[in-house]
Design a protein around this motif. Sequence first.
Motif, PDB file in Angstrom:
ATOM      1  N   ALA A   1       0.568  -1.294   0.207  1.00 18.18           N
ATOM      2  CA  ALA A   1       0.125  -0.114   0.269  1.00 18.18           C
ATOM      3  C   ALA A   1       0.654   1.640  -0.010  1.00 18.18           C
ATOM      4  CB  ALA A   1      -0.573  -0.293   1.467  1.00 18.18           C
ATOM      5  N   ASP A   2       1.779   1.037   0.151  1.00 20.24           N
ATOM      6  CA  ASP A   2       2.603   1.915  -0.510  1.00 20.24           C
ATOM      7  C   ASP A   2       3.128   3.128  -1.285  1.00 20.24           C
ATOM      8  OD1 ASP A   2       5.235   4.275  -0.140  1.00 20.24           O
ATOM      9  OD2 ASP A   2       7.052   2.813   0.776  1.00 20.24           O
ATOM     10  N   PRO A   3       2.597   4.593  -0.887  1.00 22.61           N
ATOM     11  CA  PRO A   3       2.110   4.982  -1.964  1.00 22.61           C
ATOM     12  C   PRO A   3       3.734   5.110  -3.462  1.00 22.61           C
ATOM     13  CG  PRO A   3       2.012   6.459  -0.702  1.00 22.61           C
ATOM     14  CD  PRO A   3       2.225   5.267   0.192  1.00 22.61           C
ATOM     15  N   ARG A   4       4.296   5.069  -3.035  1.00 16.84           N
ATOM     16  CA  ARG A   4       5.761   5.628  -3.744  1.00 16.84           C
ATOM     17  C   ARG A   4       6.827   3.924  -3.933  1.00 16.84           C
ATOM     18  NH1 ARG A   4       9.062   8.002   1.740  1.00 16.84           N
ATOM     19  NH2 ARG A   4       7.746   6.248   2.224  1.00 16.84           N
ATOM     20  N   ALA A   5       6.073   2.829  -3.453  1.00 22.18           N
ATOM     21  CA  ALA A   5       6.350   1.447  -3.671  1.00 22.18           C
ATOM     22  C   ALA A   5       5.688   0.156  -3.587  1.00 22.18           C
ATOM     23  CB  ALA A   5       8.220   1.271  -2.690  1.00 22.18           C
ATOM     24  N   GLY A   6       4.327   0.586  -3.561  1.00 23.12           N
ATOM     25  CA  GLY A   6       3.219  -0.079  -3.215  1.00 23.12           C
ATOM     26  C   GLY A   6       3.657  -1.793  -4.814  1.00 23.12           C
ATOM     27  N   LYS A   7       2.217  -2.612  -4.998  1.00 20.78           N
ATOM     28  CA  LYS A   7       2.293  -3.005  -6.027  1.00 20.78           C
ATOM     29  C   LYS A   7       0.693  -3.074  -6.180  1.00 20.78           C
ATOM     30  CE  LYS A   7       1.070  -7.404  -4.613  1.00 20.78           C
ATOM     31  NZ  LYS A   7       1.812  -8.997  -4.599  1.00 20.78           N
ATOM     32  N   VAL A   8       1.051  -3.028  -7.510  1.00 23.55           N
ATOM     33  CA  VAL A   8      -0.279  -3.047  -8.337  1.00 23.55           C
ATOM     34  C   VAL A   8      -0.454  -4.174  -9.342  1.00 23.55           C
ATOM     35  CG1 VAL A   8      -1.952  -1.889 -10.163  1.00 23.55           C
ATOM     36  CG2 VAL A   8      -0.078  -0.485  -8.934  1.00 23.55           C
TER      37      VAL A   8
ATOM     38  N   PHE B   1       4.574  -3.500 -10.064  1.00 20.97           N
ATOM     39  CA  PHE B   1       3.479  -4.668 -10.650  1.00 20.97           C
ATOM     40  C   PHE B   1       3.610  -6.285 -10.860  1.00 20.97           C
ATOM     41  CE2 PHE B   1       3.580  -0.132 -12.645  1.00 20.97           C
ATOM     42  CZ  PHE B   1       2.152  -0.550 -12.427  1.00 20.97           C
ATOM     43  N   THR B   2       2.417  -7.045 -11.018  1.00 19.05           N
ATOM     44  CA  THR B   2       1.739  -8.102 -11.041  1.00 19.05           C
ATOM     45  C   THR B   2       1.612  -8.070 -12.251  1.00 19.05           C
ATOM     46  OG1 THR B   2       2.249  -8.945  -8.552  1.00 19.05           O
ATOM     47  CG2 THR B   2       1.265 -10.642 -10.451  1.00 19.05           C
ATOM     48  N   LEU B   3       1.914  -8.712 -13.533  1.00 17.92           N
ATOM     49  CA  LEU B   3       1.228  -8.270 -14.552  1.00 17.92           C
ATOM     50  C   LEU B   3       0.750 -10.376 -15.050  1.00 17.92           C
ATOM     51  CD1 LEU B   3       3.875  -6.139 -16.485  1.00 17.92           C
ATOM     52  CD2 LEU B   3       1.958  -5.576 -15.198  1.00 17.92           C
TER      53      LEU B   3
ATOM     54  N   GLU C   1      -7.211 -10.826  -7.421  1.00 17.44           N
ATOM     55  CA  GLU C   1      -5.827 -11.630  -8.111  1.00 17.44           C
ATOM     56  C   GLU C   1      -5.529 -10.393  -8.993  1.00 17.44           C
ATOM     57  OE1 GLU C   1      -4.133 -14.354 -11.545  1.00 17.44           O
ATOM     58  OE2 GLU C   1      -6.467 -14.257 -10.932  1.00 17.44           O
ATOM     59  N   LEU C   2      -6.218  -9.127  -9.437  1.00 15.96           N
ATOM     60  CA  LEU C   2      -6.126  -8.225  -9.908  1.00 15.96           C
ATOM     61  C   LEU C   2      -7.055  -7.155  -9.159  1.00 15.96           C
ATOM     62  CD1 LEU C   2      -6.978  -9.665 -13.559  1.00 15.96           C
ATOM     63  CD2 LEU C   2      -4.624  -9.240 -12.242  1.00 15.96           C
ATOM     64  N   ASP C   3      -5.735  -5.827  -9.579  1.00 18.55           N
ATOM     65  CA  ASP C   3      -6.383  -4.890  -9.238  1.00 18.55           C
ATOM     66  C   ASP C   3      -7.260  -3.963 -10.478  1.00 18.55           C
ATOM     67  OD1 ASP C   3      -5.669  -5.100  -6.890  1.00 18.55           O
ATOM     68  OD2 ASP C   3      -3.901  -4.117  -7.274  1.00 18.55           O
ATOM     69  N   LEU C   4      -6.595  -3.949 -11.696  1.00 15.14           N
ATOM     70  CA  LEU C   4      -7.772  -3.122 -12.452  1.00 15.14           C
ATOM     71  C   LEU C   4      -6.944  -4.252 -13.620  1.00 15.14           C
ATOM     72  CD1 LEU C   4      -5.184  -0.176 -11.317  1.00 15.14           C
ATOM     73  CD2 LEU C   4      -8.518   0.038 -11.388  1.00 15.14           C
ATOM     74  N   CYS C   5      -7.557  -4.001 -14.493  1.00 15.62           N
ATOM     75  CA  CYS C   5      -8.067  -4.507 -16.060  1.00 15.62           C
ATOM     76  C   CYS C   5      -7.864  -4.121 -17.431  1.00 15.62           C
ATOM     77  CB  CYS C   5      -7.712  -6.238 -15.879  1.00 15.62           C
ATOM     78  SG  CYS C   5     -10.170  -6.117 -16.181  1.00 15.62           S
ATOM     79  N   LEU C   6      -6.593  -3.804 -18.098  1.00 14.74           N
ATOM     80  CA  LEU C   6      -7.239  -3.317 -19.687  1.00 14.74           C
ATOM     81  C   LEU C   6      -8.201  -4.359 -20.419  1.00 14.74           C
ATOM     82  CD1 LEU C   6      -4.171  -1.579 -21.065  1.00 14.74           C
ATOM     83  CD2 LEU C   6      -6.273  -0.358 -19.402  1.00 14.74           C
ATOM     84  N   THR C   7      -9.750  -3.935 -20.633  1.00 19.40           N
ATOM     85  CA  THR C   7     -10.355  -5.490 -21.085  1.00 19.40           C
ATOM     86  C   THR C   7     -11.166  -5.016 -22.275  1.00 19.40           C
ATOM     87  OG1 THR C   7     -12.289  -7.075 -20.850  1.00 19.40           O
ATOM     88  CG2 THR C   7     -12.227  -5.260 -19.871  1.00 19.40           C
ATOM     89  N   SER C   8     -12.168  -5.816 -23.199  1.00 23.30           N
ATOM     90  CA  SER C   8     -12.549  -5.954 -24.426  1.00 23.30           C
ATOM     91  C   SER C   8     -13.815  -6.762 -24.686  1.00 23.30           C
ATOM     92  CB  SER C   8     -11.738  -5.075 -25.294  1.00 23.30           C
ATOM     93  OG  SER C   8     -12.752  -5.047 -26.172  1.00 23.30           O
TER      94      SER C   8
ATOM     95  N   THR D   1      -6.143   0.670  -2.883  1.00 27.26           N
ATOM     96  CA  THR D   1      -4.395   1.064  -2.283  1.00 27.26           C
ATOM     97  C   THR D   1      -4.060   2.591  -2.694  1.00 27.26           C
ATOM     98  OG1 THR D   1      -3.343   0.027  -3.475  1.00 27.26           O
ATOM     99  CG2 THR D   1      -3.950  -0.755  -1.293  1.00 27.26           C
ATOM    100  N   PRO D   2      -3.100   3.280  -2.330  1.00 25.92           N
ATOM    101  CA  PRO D   2      -2.578   4.944  -2.971  1.00 25.92           C
ATOM    102  C   PRO D   2      -1.749   4.183  -4.573  1.00 25.92           C
ATOM    103  CG  PRO D   2      -2.137   4.854  -0.158  1.00 25.92           C
ATOM    104  CD  PRO D   2      -2.879   3.754  -0.728  1.00 25.92           C
ATOM    105  N   PRO D   3      -1.331   3.187  -4.145  1.00 23.72           N
ATOM    106  CA  PRO D   3      -0.413   3.253  -5.590  1.00 23.72           C
ATOM    107  C   PRO D   3      -1.539   2.611  -6.824  1.00 23.72           C
ATOM    108  CG  PRO D   3       0.048   1.142  -4.250  1.00 23.72           C
ATOM    109  CD  PRO D   3      -0.584   2.496  -3.838  1.00 23.72           C
ATOM    110  N   VAL D   4      -2.333   2.048  -6.396  1.00 26.20           N
ATOM    111  CA  VAL D   4      -3.754   1.510  -7.245  1.00 26.20           C
ATOM    112  C   VAL D   4      -4.221   2.179  -7.804  1.00 26.20           C
ATOM    113  CG1 VAL D   4      -5.646   0.072  -7.871  1.00 26.20           C
ATOM    114  CG2 VAL D   4      -3.773  -0.976  -6.406  1.00 26.20           C
ATOM    115  N   ALA D   5      -4.338   3.826  -6.407  1.00 23.50           N
ATOM    116  CA  ALA D   5      -5.219   4.542  -7.296  1.00 23.50           C
ATOM    117  C   ALA D   5      -4.439   5.425  -7.822  1.00 23.50           C
ATOM    118  CB  ALA D   5      -6.118   5.746  -5.644  1.00 23.50           C
ATOM    119  N   ALA D   6      -3.449   5.715  -8.048  1.00 21.40           N
ATOM    120  CA  ALA D   6      -2.299   6.891  -8.743  1.00 21.40           C
ATOM    121  C   ALA D   6      -2.531   5.682  -9.998  1.00 21.40           C
ATOM    122  CB  ALA D   6      -1.066   6.571  -7.781  1.00 21.40           C
ATOM    123  N   PHE D   7      -2.570   4.822 -10.408  1.00 21.92           N
ATOM    124  CA  PHE D   7      -2.071   3.872 -11.521  1.00 21.92           C
ATOM    125  C   PHE D   7      -3.954   3.759 -12.269  1.00 21.92           C
ATOM    126  CE2 PHE D   7      -1.603  -0.065 -14.812  1.00 21.92           C
ATOM    127  CZ  PHE D   7      -1.106   0.730 -15.232  1.00 21.92           C
TER     128      PHE D   7
END
Length: 326
Positions: A111-118, A147-149, A165-172, A300-306
């Motif tokens: 959750a660290d906004p500078r070094a967290g994970k997405v 990032f976990t991709l 498992e995922l915070d965000l995704c690009l989909t169609s 989390t802050p890094p997810v919100a930023a991305f």
Amino acid sequence: MVHDRSSEQWLSQGSDTDDISTLLVQLVPRLAYFAEVARHEHVTRAAQEIGVPQSTLSRAVVRLERDLGVTLFARTGRTVSLTPAGRTFLSSVERALAEVERAAESVRADADPRAGKVAFGFLHTMGSETVPGLLRAFRADHPRVRFTLVQNYGEAMLGGLRTGELDLCLTSPLPDAPDLIGRRLDEQRLRLVVPDDHRLAGRRRIRLAEAADDVFVTLEPGYGLRRITDDLCAQAGFTPKVAFEGEETETLRGLVAAGLGVALLPPPAVPRPGVVELTVTAPRAVREIGLAWLDGHPDTPPVAAFKKFLLSRRGRLIPEPDQPAS
């Protein structure tokens, strides 16, 4: 043994899961107190170390012993020493507390906004150029975010959002479900890909209906691009005759190059020999690319930023493709 006697007490209270959960809720806050007293072998010094009243600490330990049905300490005034059962219990408690601390450190780091994970998912077709470019641009201002991709097809990624498992995704296409939120970011033109010796290969533009008699190679059912292909063919007045189904667009291009059919595909990252890519003039052949996430799930802050970064790329997500070969 401590484990046997505490298990007997749980069973005497009933083996229902709710009873066990209630007992655990009562036990857990007292474990750290127990471990601190065990380390100091002195109630007063332990209370001073952790900053709680001595009476609070003493009561917590007595209640823990009562809940377990086991004597953990032999007492001589304010000095205490572990019983054999207490020593056995302490080793398990220390392992459990260490694991909780590791888990807490892990989620704090994520959750660290500078070094967290997405945890970020995207379609296979966006993995060669689009996603690397996005990550490069984002990390220019957030160099320590990790990032976990996950590359997958649309339905699988939506499942990943639901399971965490995922915070965000690009989909169609964009999801149409009450528990998910989707935002349109861009659209991508689809082309009719034909073998270079195909009867339409000398054209630059075609109507999709002109391929009604061809066999198609497509992605398997469940893939967003398969659904879009079926819908576009229906708009053109025919149902595609499917010869082969695959899981990856470049495999389909290879099948087209081998003369096994035609396909509706997004532009390739690198031109493929043996095929010609034709602009479809009717119906309008595009697929919508969007960002999806689970409704009500706190970022989390890094997810919100991305997420903010991706939404700012609306209309500029997909690189402009080269003109199709003639």
